[in-house]
Design a protein around this motif. Structure first.
Motif, PDB file in Angstrom:
ATOM      1  N   PHE A 143      39.825  46.978  29.624  1.00 23.17           N
ATOM      2  CA  PHE A 143      40.176  46.001  30.653  1.00 23.17           C
ATOM      3  C   PHE A 143      41.688  45.836  30.733  1.00 23.17           C
ATOM      4  O   PHE A 143      42.264  45.804  31.828  1.00 23.17           O
ATOM      5  CB  PHE A 143      39.496  44.665  30.348  1.00 23.17           C
ATOM      6  CG  PHE A 143      39.580  43.655  31.460  1.00 23.17           C
ATOM      7  CD1 PHE A 143      38.547  43.518  32.370  1.00 23.17           C
ATOM      8  CD2 PHE A 143      40.693  42.832  31.592  1.00 23.17           C
ATOM      9  CE1 PHE A 143      38.621  42.591  33.399  1.00 23.17           C
ATOM     10  CE2 PHE A 143      40.774  41.910  32.609  1.00 23.17           C
ATOM     11  CZ  PHE A 143      39.735  41.792  33.517  1.00 23.17           C
ATOM     12  N   ASP A 144      42.357  45.717  29.583  1.00 22.80           N
ATOM     13  CA  ASP A 144      43.816  45.561  29.569  1.00 22.80           C
ATOM     14  C   ASP A 144      44.524  46.757  30.186  1.00 22.80           C
ATOM     15  O   ASP A 144      45.579  46.614  30.816  1.00 22.80           O
ATOM     16  CB  ASP A 144      44.311  45.362  28.133  1.00 22.80           C
ATOM     17  CG  ASP A 144      43.963  43.984  27.596  1.00 22.80           C
ATOM     18  OD1 ASP A 144      43.798  43.054  28.410  1.00 22.80           O
ATOM     19  OD2 ASP A 144      43.852  43.840  26.365  1.00 22.80           O
ATOM     20  N   ASP A 198      44.188  46.212  33.975  1.00 24.95           N
ATOM     21  CA  ASP A 198      44.285  44.837  34.453  1.00 24.95           C
ATOM     22  C   ASP A 198      45.502  44.657  35.353  1.00 24.95           C
ATOM     23  O   ASP A 198      46.539  45.306  35.170  1.00 24.95           O
ATOM     24  CB  ASP A 198      44.376  43.884  33.257  1.00 24.95           C
ATOM     25  CG  ASP A 198      44.335  42.427  33.685  1.00 24.95           C
ATOM     26  OD1 ASP A 198      43.870  42.161  34.813  1.00 24.95           O
ATOM     27  OD2 ASP A 198      44.770  41.567  32.893  1.00 24.95           O
ATOM     28  N   LYS A 220      40.826  41.526  40.972  1.00 26.99           N
ATOM     29  CA  LYS A 220      40.410  40.854  39.734  1.00 26.99           C
ATOM     30  C   LYS A 220      39.830  39.497  40.104  1.00 26.99           C
ATOM     31  O   LYS A 220      40.499  38.679  40.735  1.00 26.99           O
ATOM     32  CB  LYS A 220      41.574  40.677  38.762  1.00 26.99           C
ATOM     33  CG  LYS A 220      41.153  39.950  37.478  1.00 26.99           C
ATOM     34  CD  LYS A 220      42.237  40.020  36.406  1.00 26.99           C
ATOM     35  CE  LYS A 220      43.435  39.193  36.760  1.00 26.99           C
ATOM     36  NZ  LYS A 220      44.397  39.110  35.622  1.00 26.99           N
ATOM     37  N   LYS A 277      48.232  42.095  36.147  1.00 27.71           N
ATOM     38  CA  LYS A 277      48.820  40.871  35.609  1.00 27.71           C
ATOM     39  C   LYS A 277      49.167  39.878  36.713  1.00 27.71           C
ATOM     40  O   LYS A 277      49.133  38.668  36.503  1.00 27.71           O
ATOM     41  CB  LYS A 277      50.069  41.199  34.805  1.00 27.71           C
ATOM     42  CG  LYS A 277      49.854  42.221  33.705  1.00 27.71           C
ATOM     43  CD  LYS A 277      48.844  41.744  32.680  1.00 27.71           C
ATOM     44  CE  LYS A 277      48.664  42.789  31.578  1.00 27.71           C
ATOM     45  NZ  LYS A 277      47.643  42.374  30.580  1.00 27.71           N
ATOM     46  N   ARG A 306      36.765  37.295  28.701  1.00 27.14           N
ATOM     47  CA  ARG A 306      37.646  36.659  29.686  1.00 27.14           C
ATOM     48  C   ARG A 306      36.863  36.003  30.821  1.00 27.14           C
ATOM     49  O   ARG A 306      37.372  35.110  31.484  1.00 27.14           O
ATOM     50  CB  ARG A 306      38.598  37.705  30.284  1.00 27.14           C
ATOM     51  CG  ARG A 306      39.634  38.270  29.324  1.00 27.14           C
ATOM     52  CD  ARG A 306      40.537  39.225  30.096  1.00 27.14           C
ATOM     53  NE  ARG A 306      41.620  39.749  29.300  1.00 27.14           N
ATOM     54  CZ  ARG A 306      41.555  40.836  28.550  1.00 27.14           C
ATOM     55  NH1 ARG A 306      40.419  41.521  28.512  1.00 27.14           N
ATOM     56  NH2 ARG A 306      42.583  41.264  27.845  1.00 27.14           N
ATOM     57  N   LEU A 321      36.960  43.529  37.180  1.00 23.61           N
ATOM     58  CA  LEU A 321      37.856  44.347  37.983  1.00 23.61           C
ATOM     59  C   LEU A 321      37.028  45.284  38.859  1.00 23.61           C
ATOM     60  O   LEU A 321      36.083  45.915  38.377  1.00 23.61           O
ATOM     61  CB  LEU A 321      38.791  45.178  37.094  1.00 23.61           C
ATOM     62  CG  LEU A 321      39.692  44.423  36.126  1.00 23.61           C
ATOM     63  CD1 LEU A 321      40.503  45.405  35.285  1.00 23.61           C
ATOM     64  CD2 LEU A 321      40.629  43.482  36.867  1.00 23.61           C
ATOM     65  N   GLU A 355      35.997  37.798  33.487  1.00 18.17           N
ATOM     66  CA  GLU A 355      36.652  38.398  34.644  1.00 18.17           C
ATOM     67  C   GLU A 355      36.077  39.788  34.905  1.00 18.17           C
ATOM     68  O   GLU A 355      35.557  40.438  33.984  1.00 18.17           O
ATOM     69  CB  GLU A 355      38.169  38.493  34.426  1.00 18.17           C
ATOM     70  CG  GLU A 355      38.839  37.147  34.221  1.00 18.17           C
ATOM     71  CD  GLU A 355      40.284  37.283  33.786  1.00 18.17           C
ATOM     72  OE1 GLU A 355      40.949  36.240  33.620  1.00 18.17           O
ATOM     73  OE2 GLU A 355      40.760  38.438  33.607  1.00 18.17           O
TER      74      GLU A 355
END
Length: 313
Positions: A219-220, A223, A131, A225, A84, A88, A86
Motif C-alpha cells: 500500500f505504501d 499510496d 484513495k 500522500k 488504515r 486504492l 483505506e
C-alpha cells in the motif's frame, strides 16, 4: 457543464453505496469499478461568464488497471489496507482523437473580434489513481496524469491573448474551490477498523491469509500522500503566427508583412500539487530530485520566520 460563481458543497457519500443500501466500500463499488466502458463519441460543453468551450472525444475507452497500469485480474486493480481502512483504485481512459474549441461569449469581457481557439490531438490517455476510505467511500486523495504523444499546435497572436484571458477567468473559480477543499480537509486521517468483507477479499485474491505487514508495504509503495495533477507531452511543436489579416491597414502602413515563431518542446511536464503545505517533504513527488532538498531547507526557514512573526503579533 457550467462554472459556478461560488463552489458547491461536497457531494457526501457515494451514490453507488447509498443506492445499494450500504455506507462503506463494498460489493456494489467493486462491480461498478470493474466495468469496461467503450463510447464511440462524446461531447462535453462548458459554459463560463467569459467563454464557452467544447471537448469532443472519439473512441473513448475506460477500464481498471493494476498499479503498473496494465490490464489484469480485477482483484489486482485495487489495494485495500484493513489497518488504515483505506483502498486504492486505478483507472485508465484512452481515446483516438480529442478536439478542443473555445470562444468568447457575447456578454464576456473579450475583444469584439476574437478567433476561436482550436486544438486537435491524436491518441492520448489519462491515468487516474484514487484513495478512498472504506468506511464511507469518501475520496481522500487523487492523482491524475494526462499523457499526450506528438502534438502540433498552431496559434495566432490573438488566439494566444484569448487563451490567457480564458485562463484568467477560470482562475478565480479554481481558487475558491481550492480554498473550500483546504478548509474541509482533515488535519489527520482517522484509521477505521477493517470490515470482515475486506479481509475475505484479500484471502480470495491471493489465496492466502492476508499479512498486515506485506499489505501495508504494498500500500505504501503506491499510496498517494496528497492530491496532484500532471501533464506530460512527449513532443510539442508550437507555431505562433501574426494575425496580420485583422490589422492589415496597420501592417501596410509600417511596411510589415507579419511574422511567426516556432517552439519545440520535448518531454514537457507540468506537476501541480494544490494542497501541499509549505515546508513539508517533497520526496513523494513524481519528479523528485536532490536539488529540492536545498529548496526544502530555505522553505522551512521562511515558514519558521513567518510563524515567529505571527506569534509576536
Amino acid at each position: 457543464m457550467r462554472t459556478c460563481e461560488e463552489p458547491r458543497p461536497p457531494n457526501g457519500q457515494s451514490p453507488i453505496a447509498l443506492a445499494a443500501g450500504q455506507s462503506e466500500y463494498g460489493f456494489a463499488e467493486k462491480v461498478v469499478e470493474g466495468m469496461f466502458i467503450v463510447v464511440n463519441s462524446i461531447t462535453i460543453k462548458i459554459h463560463s461568464k467569459a467563454f464557452h468551450a467544447s471537448f469532443e472525444l472519439w473512441q473513448l475507452q475506460g477500464y481498471s488497471v493494476n498499479p503498473n497500469w496494465q490490464q489484469s485480474d480485477l482483484r489486482l486493480t485495487r489495494i485495500t489496507d484493513p489497518q488504515r481502512g483505506e483502498v486504492l483504485t486505478f483507472k485508465e481512459l484512452t481515446w483516438q482523437t480529442l478536439r478542443i474549441e473555445a470562444d468568447a461569449t457575447d456578454n464576456g469581457d473579450q475583444d469584439p473580434v476574437t478567433t476561436p481557439l482550436r486544438l486537435i490531438t491524436n491518441q492520448g490517455r489519462i491515468q487516474i489513481s484514487l484513495k478512498r476510505r472504506t468506511k464511507d467511500c469518501n475520496v481522500m486523495a487523487s492523482k491524475l496524469m494526462f499523457l499526450l504523444d506528438d502534438l502540433l499546435w498552431v496559434l495566432t497572436d490573438s488566439q494566444l491573448k484569448a487563451m490567457m484571458k480564458y485562463a484568467e477567468s477560470l482562475s478565480e473559480a479554481m481558487e475558491k474551490s481550492a480554498q473550500q477543499r483546504k478548509s474541509l480537509a482533515p488535519d489527520s486521517v482517522q484509521i477505521t477498523p477493517p470490515a470482515p468483507s475486506t479481509q475475505q477479499s484479500w484471502s480470495q485474491s491471493f489465496g492466502v491469509s492476508p499479512n498486515a505487514s506485506s499489505i501495508g508495504q504494498y500500500f505504501d509503495k503506491h499510496d498517494m500522500k496528497e492530491s496532484s495533477y500532471h501533464l506530460l507531452i512527449s513532443r510539442l511543436d508550437l507555431h505562433i503566427c501574426d494575425d496580420s489579416h485583422t490589422r492589415e491597414s496597420g501592417a501596410l502602413k509600417h511596411g510589415m508583412l507579419g511574422g511567426a515563431i516556432q517552439l519545440t518542446f520535448r518531454r514537457m511536464a507540468f506537476d501541480y500539487y494544490p494542497f501541499h503545505r509549505a515546508g513539508d517533504a517533497c520526496k513523494h513527488w513524481v519528479r523528485y530530485s536532490e536539488a529540492m532538498e536545498t529548496r526544502g531547507q530555505w522553505a522551512k526557514k521562511l515558514v519558521s520566520e513567518f510563524q515567529s512573526k505571527i506569534e509576536k503579533l
